[in-house]
Design an enzyme around this catalytic site. Structure first.
Site, short mmCIF file in Angstrom:
data_model
loop_
_atom_site.label_atom_id
_atom_site.label_comp_id
_atom_site.label_asym_id
_atom_site.label_seq_id
_atom_site.Cartn_x
_atom_site.Cartn_y
_atom_site.Cartn_z
CE LYS A 136 -2.70 3.27 1.65
NZ LYS A 136 -1.83 4.40 1.34
N GLY A 172 6.00 5.03 8.63
CA GLY A 172 5.15 6.20 8.59
C GLY A 172 5.22 6.93 9.93
CB SER A 173 3.17 9.64 11.28
OG SER A 173 1.89 9.05 11.23
CB THR A 174 4.92 8.33 16.16
OG1 THR A 174 6.32 8.25 15.84
CG2 THR A 174 4.68 7.75 17.52
N GLY A 223 1.39 4.65 13.32
CA GLY A 223 1.98 3.42 13.87
C GLY A 223 1.12 2.87 15.00
CD GLU A 279 12.15 0.75 10.73
OE1 GLU A 279 12.73 1.75 11.21
OE2 GLU A 279 12.44 -0.40 11.06
CB CYS A 283 12.34 8.98 9.11
SG CYS A 283 13.56 7.94 8.31
CD GLU A 299 8.78 12.94 11.97
OE1 GLU A 299 7.64 12.46 11.99
OE2 GLU A 299 9.78 12.32 11.55
P1 NAD Z 1 1.55 8.42 7.61
O1 NAD Z 1 1.66 7.68 8.88
O2 NAD Z 1 0.55 9.49 7.49
O3 NAD Z 1 1.29 7.44 6.39
C1 NAD Z 1 2.13 6.33 6.12
C2 NAD Z 1 1.34 5.29 5.36
O4 NAD Z 1 0.31 4.79 6.22
C3 NAD Z 1 0.62 5.83 4.13
O5 NAD Z 1 0.66 4.85 3.11
C4 NAD Z 1 -0.80 6.03 4.63
O6 NAD Z 1 -1.76 5.98 3.61
C5 NAD Z 1 -0.94 4.86 5.57
N1 NAD Z 1 -1.96 5.02 6.60
C6 NAD Z 1 -2.49 6.16 7.12
N2 NAD Z 1 -3.40 5.87 8.05
C7 NAD Z 1 -3.47 4.52 8.16
C8 NAD Z 1 -4.20 3.61 8.97
N3 NAD Z 1 -5.07 4.04 9.88
N4 NAD Z 1 -3.97 2.29 8.84
C9 NAD Z 1 -3.06 1.83 7.94
N5 NAD Z 1 -2.35 2.64 7.12
C10 NAD Z 1 -2.54 3.98 7.24
O7 NAD Z 1 3.03 8.97 7.34
P2 NAD Z 1 3.50 9.91 6.18
O8 NAD Z 1 3.04 11.30 6.50
O9 NAD Z 1 3.14 9.29 4.89
O10 NAD Z 1 5.09 9.81 6.33
C11 NAD Z 1 5.83 10.59 7.15
C12 NAD Z 1 6.20 9.85 8.42
O11 NAD Z 1 6.94 8.67 8.11
C13 NAD Z 1 7.12 10.67 9.29
O12 NAD Z 1 6.69 10.57 10.62
C14 NAD Z 1 8.47 10.00 9.11
O13 NAD Z 1 9.37 10.19 10.18
C15 NAD Z 1 8.08 8.58 8.95
N6 NAD Z 1 9.17 7.83 8.31
C16 NAD Z 1 9.89 6.95 9.08
C17 NAD Z 1 10.97 6.25 8.52
C18 NAD Z 1 11.82 5.31 9.34
O14 NAD Z 1 12.57 4.53 8.77
N7 NAD Z 1 11.72 5.34 10.65
C19 NAD Z 1 11.28 6.45 7.17
C20 NAD Z 1 10.53 7.36 6.43
C21 NAD Z 1 9.46 8.04 7.02
#
Ligand code: NAD
Length: 501
Positions: free
Chosen positions: A199, A252-254, A257, A274, A308, A405
């Site tokens: 996804k 993705g975001s905390t 997560g 992550e 990130c 962040e």
């Molecule tokens: P996000 O959490 O908004 O989205 C990430 C993914 O999750 C997207 O594909 C989104 O559609 C999906 N998503 C959203 N809500 C969901 C739910 N309820 N259930 C399942 N999936 C869902 O994050 P973002 O804004 O796309 O990315 C930025 C974040 O990612 C930042 O916090 C960044 O630090 C983090 N990040 C972490 C790493 C790492 O390796 N630690 C690497 C890159 C980015």
């Protein structure tokens, strides 16, 4: 700059015509529309123009994709390692053969300067597949000498362990470095013998769709990789909660997560997370400032801070604080903002209007709380979502902009006097993803590398990564590691066998 889709390479124009017209779900080897032909626009963040339409997968679409991955699992799991390795290696070769087109597509979708994709992220994605081609052939269990005292006459007890693919994996990825982060999930999962539903993030689905085409061309059997595009709250959440998914590999975001963890509870899915970061860059009084000033500036302004592991908190020894901070501000002012496809662009837009407004909100609230904007802090450009690289001083440890962040080109700078003080300040964060220390002192480097709570510590550099190196964090930065041979553990279970023979 005026940029139109006709400026894209012929291969990318053909790709957009093929996949970005709302027909981009890959299920059991077939490309198809979402249920009800639902789709949404994807935009070039540098111009705000629509580049294509992305299929919006429903719960029923997700269900079919998971069923396809489950159906493909027995066959893929039964392949011998060298078959999986050959396909993974071929994927790497095809990524490299298409590198210019992939880099252009990534810039169009995400906004990053072309050189970032061309020279760092797309080669990084290829290297993930190469590295895990090797790991596919390096899966091992153990034979164990147990103390079980059960030996029927004439028989012996033998005990051993084997590693087995976890099963169907849901790979959910963000928008900041789409292709390489996708590769970090797909390569080890496939090496381990898992099948997947991917996804991509709603703002950046294009290179994931192109990668799926490349993977089919490399010989990946139908159903082993399925792709569902759509929004997090619907497509992502349905996938994360699906009872036939065995494991979620999430970046993705905390906040998301946490939602993913909740969804995983239903059938005790394996989960790796992550998540976000608020990583400190620490400049010691003995640092080589010719290295440190551009180094800490790049740590935050690379990819417009949408990294990130961005070094978003800067701690500088008071004796050199003003010199370093002014140097970083001068560096920020010198950066050329523009469309990522222009050759002289050093920083692109942030990914979307929603995100630009979010970043602006952090800066406004920081100023209202007393921060000084040394440079930047504004939207700029006639079109697109550009934010000037920003340096904030006069911040306190308890401010939102220091704790949360921002995920944009916003640096907060603070002075310190003692090593103990800066270690405590660096660790005073809900996150623990990464950090960098700038020093010429071997003892400072060793001591601080040991005392800082983070998944990665860089010394006199920042954001160096490689397929061989595990990446991930502690505290609210997540669970587990992507990349490196440790990532294989995410996709393999242990099975214990006790045999009377
Ligand atoms: P996000 O959490 O908004 O989205 C990430 C993914 O999750 C997207 O594909 C989104 O559609 C999906 N998503 C959203 N809500 C969901 C739910 N309820 N259930 C399942 N999936 C869902 O994050 P973002 O804004 O796309 O990315 C930025 C974040 O990612 C930042 O916090 C960044 O630090 C983090 N990040 C972490 C790493 C790492 O390796 N630690 C690497 C890159 C980015």
């Amino acid at each position: 700059m005026s940029f139109t889709l006709s400026d894209l390479s012929p291969a990318n124009q053909a790709f957009l015509a093929r996949r970005a017209q709302g027909q981009g779900l890959l299920i059991a080897g077939d490309w198809r529309e979402a249920e009800g032909a639902r789709s949404f626009a994807t935009l070039d963040p540098a111009t705000g123009l629509e580049t294509g339409r992305i299929a919006q997968a429903s719960a029923a679409d997700v269900d079919q994709a998971v069923a396809a991955a489950a159906a493909a699992l027995p066959g893929w799991r039964a392949t011998v390692p060298v078959q999986r390795a050959q396909i993974l290696w071929k994927i790497a070769e095809l990524i490299e053969a298409n590198i210019d087109d992939l880099a252009q597509l990534e810039t169009l979708d995400q906004g990053k300067p072309l050189f970032v994709g061309r020279w760092a992220e797309i080669p990084g994605a290829a290297n993930q597949f190469r590295f895990f081609a090797g790991q596919a052939m390096n899966i091992e269990g153990n034979t164990l000498e147990s103390s079980i005292n059960y030996q029927p006459a004439g028989k012996q007890m033998r005990t051993w362990t084997v590693r087995e693919a976890v099963g169907v994996v849901a790979a959910i990825v963000p928008w900041n470095s789409p292709l390489v982060l996708t590769a970090m999930k797909l390569a080890p999962a496939l090496a381990a013998g898992c099948t997947l539903v991917l996804k991509p993030a709603e703002d950046t689905s294009l290179t994931a769709l192109r990668l799926a085409e490349i993977m089919a061309e490399a010989g990946l059997p139908a159903g082993v990789l399925n792709v569902v595009t759509g929004f997090g709250a619907e497509t992502g959440a349905t996938l994360a909660a699906h009872p036939q998914v065995d494991k979620i590999a999430f970046t993705g975001s905390t906040a998301t997560g946490r939602a993913v963890l909740d969804a995983a509870k239903t059938n005790f899915k394996r989960v790796t997370l992550e998540l976000g970061g608020k990583s400190p860059s620490i400049v010691m009084p003995d640092a080589d400032l010719d290295l440190a000033i551009p180094g800490v500036a790049n740590a935050i302004f690379f990819n417009a801070g949408q990294v990130c592991i961005a070094g978003s908190r800067l701690y500088v020894h008071r004796s050199i604080h003003d010199q370093v901070v002014e140097g970083v501000a001068a560096y920020a002012k010198s950066l050329k903002l523009g469309h990522g496809l222009l050759p002289d662009t050093q920083m692109g837009p942030v990914v979307s209007l929603r995100h630009a407004e979010r970043v602006e909100g952090f800066v406004t609230r920081a100023r209202n709380e007393g921060a000084t904007i040394l440079t930047g802090g504004q939207r700029t450009g006639e079109a697109g979502t550009f934010i000037t690289p920003t340096v904030l001083t006069d911040v306190r440890a308890d401010m939102e902009v220091v704790r949360e962040e921002v995920f944009g080109p916003v640096l907060v700078a603070q002075p310190f006097d003692e090593v103990e003080e800066v270690i405590a300040a660096a660790n005073d964060s809900p996150f623990g993803l990464a950090s960098s220390i700038w020093t010429e002192s071997l003892s400072n480097a060793h001591r601080m590398a040991a005392d800082i709570r983070a998944g990665t510590v860089w010394i006199n550099c920042h954001a160096m990564y490689d397929a061989s190196l595990p990446i991930g964090g502690v505290k609210a930065s997540g669970w587990g590691r992507d990349s490196g041979k440790q990532a294989m553990d995410n996709y393999l279970e242990w099975k214990t066998v006790c045999a009377v023979v």
